[in-house]
Design an enzyme around this catalytic site. Sequence first.
Site, PDB file in Angstrom:
ATOM      1  CE  LYS A 169       0.811   1.407   4.459  1.00  0.00           C
ATOM      2  NZ  LYS A 169       1.435   2.700   4.833  1.00  0.00           N
ATOM      3  CG  ASP A 227      -0.947   0.666   8.513  1.00  0.00           C
ATOM      4  OD1 ASP A 227      -1.683   1.543   9.009  1.00  0.00           O
ATOM      5  OD2 ASP A 227       0.187   0.907   8.068  1.00  0.00           O
TER       6      ASP A 227
END
Length: 281
Positions: free
Chosen positions: A11, A136
């Site tokens: 990401k 996350d």
Amino acid sequence: MNALRLLSPAKLNLFLHITGRRADGYHLLQTLFQLLDYGDELYFEIRDHGPITLAPALPSVDFEQNLIIRAARALEPYKPKPLGVDIQLTKRLPMGGGIGGGSSNAATTLVALNHLWQCGLSKQQLQTLGLQLGADVPVFVNAQTAWAEGVGESLQPIEIPPKWFLVVQPDCHVSTAEIFSHGDLTRDTAAIKVAAFLERGGQNDCEVLVRKLYPQVDEALNWLQQFDRHARMTGTGACVFASFDSVEKAQWVQTQLPAHLPGFVAKGVNQSPLYKLLPAS
């Protein structure tokens, strides 16, 4: 089905604003998590009985502290049968790069084993387990590019036009704890709306401090900004990235990289392969 091979995607934080700090010390954030079509690969093969195995072992990480193993252990109480699993990891993402390698591995393990072990947990339950493993992890369980607020747990899926990214890996490891505890970190950026970001963009509030403390990051960004003046750092670093409208342009810039700066080209995606494995509710 007794086996699965899955991409464990990277990401990028397209921006990262720190808008405040809670009484418990956690920072309040706004960010846009952009998923990529590039990452590690995980292969899961179910055993009728026996232990959880992982190969190869990461030499710098204790087996039981590996996020893949911790994710599998978190699911063990929910499996209806005493099944084991052999897990093979193909590692492509750098550790400590700010691109979510370990968190993505944990999320991929949660979703894959929930499916293979038939644990029956909902997406929300998987995200709750994931949050215990790392801030996350829920965005990777969610498997969608998303606008995030709070401490990163409030996720709003968002579809944005596809871009190609050149991600560059400076030769350093940035300590997230060091950056978030540093006295010089900006913690009072005004909150913005999605529309404002899409119109005007944003910044990474950690970037100025990291560039000052880690000259390798500063060097990499100075180099990238020759080609994209909006090039920036992801997360707390160390990885930095530039965006392009075509794969050809991204790959051409990659060919210009100095020998000591490795990098990869990836396309931004609005969903990861995990999305198809998520339970309906």
